[in-house]
Design a protein around this motif. Sequence first.
Motif, PDB file in Angstrom:
ATOM      1  N   MET A  24       5.073  -3.643  11.862  1.00 36.52           N
ATOM      2  CA  MET A  24       5.966  -4.635  12.534  1.00 36.52           C
ATOM      3  C   MET A  24       5.837  -4.613  13.944  1.00 36.52           C
ATOM      4  O   MET A  24       5.764  -5.365  14.688  1.00 36.52           O
ATOM      5  N   THR A  25       5.889  -3.282  14.433  1.00 31.78           N
ATOM      6  CA  THR A  25       5.635  -3.170  16.177  1.00 31.78           C
ATOM      7  C   THR A  25       4.346  -3.644  16.377  1.00 31.78           C
ATOM      8  O   THR A  25       4.081  -4.378  17.221  1.00 31.78           O
ATOM      9  N   GLY A  26       3.245  -3.114  15.630  1.00 34.39           N
ATOM     10  CA  GLY A  26       1.940  -3.583  15.794  1.00 34.39           C
ATOM     11  C   GLY A  26       1.515  -5.019  15.743  1.00 34.39           C
ATOM     12  O   GLY A  26       0.857  -5.599  16.567  1.00 34.39           O
ATOM     13  N   GLU A  72      10.962   7.832   1.337  1.00 30.72           N
ATOM     14  CA  GLU A  72      11.609   6.607   1.923  1.00 30.72           C
ATOM     15  C   GLU A  72      11.326   6.586   3.714  1.00 30.72           C
ATOM     16  O   GLU A  72      11.213   5.797   4.153  1.00 30.72           O
ATOM     17  N   ALA A  73      11.257   7.962   4.096  1.00 27.98           N
ATOM     18  CA  ALA A  73      11.413   7.970   5.520  1.00 27.98           C
ATOM     19  C   ALA A  73       9.791   7.779   6.050  1.00 27.98           C
ATOM     20  O   ALA A  73       9.641   6.953   7.091  1.00 27.98           O
ATOM     21  N   MET A  74       8.866   7.719   5.184  1.00 23.01           N
ATOM     22  CA  MET A  74       7.284   7.589   5.341  1.00 23.01           C
ATOM     23  C   MET A  74       7.174   6.110   5.512  1.00 23.01           C
ATOM     24  O   MET A  74       6.667   5.486   6.187  1.00 23.01           O
ATOM     25  N   ARG A 134       8.593   4.303   8.549  1.00 23.24           N
ATOM     26  CA  ARG A 134       7.953   4.428   9.561  1.00 23.24           C
ATOM     27  C   ARG A 134       6.659   3.614   9.545  1.00 23.24           C
ATOM     28  O   ARG A 134       6.326   2.939  10.453  1.00 23.24           O
ATOM     29  N   GLY A 135       5.858   3.860   8.477  1.00 22.33           N
ATOM     30  CA  GLY A 135       4.897   2.646   8.162  1.00 22.33           C
ATOM     31  C   GLY A 135       5.221   1.531   8.398  1.00 22.33           C
ATOM     32  O   GLY A 135       4.500   0.618   9.178  1.00 22.33           O
ATOM     33  N   GLY A 192       0.886  -1.270   0.016  1.00 21.11           N
ATOM     34  CA  GLY A 192       0.014   0.141   0.037  1.00 21.11           C
ATOM     35  C   GLY A 192       0.783   1.103  -0.160  1.00 21.11           C
ATOM     36  O   GLY A 192       0.456   2.225  -0.738  1.00 21.11           O
ATOM     37  N   LEU A 193       1.911   1.419   0.831  1.00 23.36           N
ATOM     38  CA  LEU A 193       2.636   2.409   0.819  1.00 23.36           C
ATOM     39  C   LEU A 193       3.253   2.837  -0.296  1.00 23.36           C
ATOM     40  O   LEU A 193       3.557   4.050  -1.031  1.00 23.36           O
TER      41      LEU A 193
END
Length: 204
Positions: free
Chosen positions: A196-198, A185-187, A190-191, A158-159
């Motif tokens: 991954m954290t979620g 790339e920064a976005m 972060r996404g 999606g990103l």
Amino acid sequence: MRPAEHGTRERYLDAALSVLLDRGVPGLTVRGVAEAAGASTISVYARFGGRAGLLDALYERTFDSLRELLEGLPPSSPDGVADLLHLALEYRRFARESPTRYALMFERPVPNFDPDPALRSAVLRTTFTLFIARVQRVSPPESDARAAAYQLWTAMHGLVGAELTMSSRTTLPDWFIPPTDEANEAMYRRGVTAMMTGLGLHNR
């Protein structure tokens, strides 16, 4: 398939990929591929049965390219999360290098072209098995790594898909992200990291 026949088939597929990258989907005709391969249209029909067979073979070749990229990643390190993020960044690079190739893999840029279901299953299985294995290394015990891999891939897809769409159109001054590779790339980082954290992906 004999080596000589395999080499000839590869030559046609190399030509088809070159046509796709240089001329886009409209140029992806039997005649266009034959010309790029320095051969006759009859020879293309003889090997692929027509445009549909040629497209199926090219579809398979594009996934082979992604699989080869994943296979060529550095060996797993003690930091599985960093390894997975690196994979995600390489996936973005793959998509950005050739949006047309990427669209053939995951969208419907060719009207009425629906890859053979058995072929789709085979290429998705062989390619994404490598991705799932990386997710498995950092998945919590007893979790469904396959489901987590799918959710992570949809975030990546999606990103980068949104990035490709916006970059192909007139720049908007008030868009969410400045129109630079660094900002995109920064976005993306972060996404992907947030997903991954979620999902609870972490080094064991």
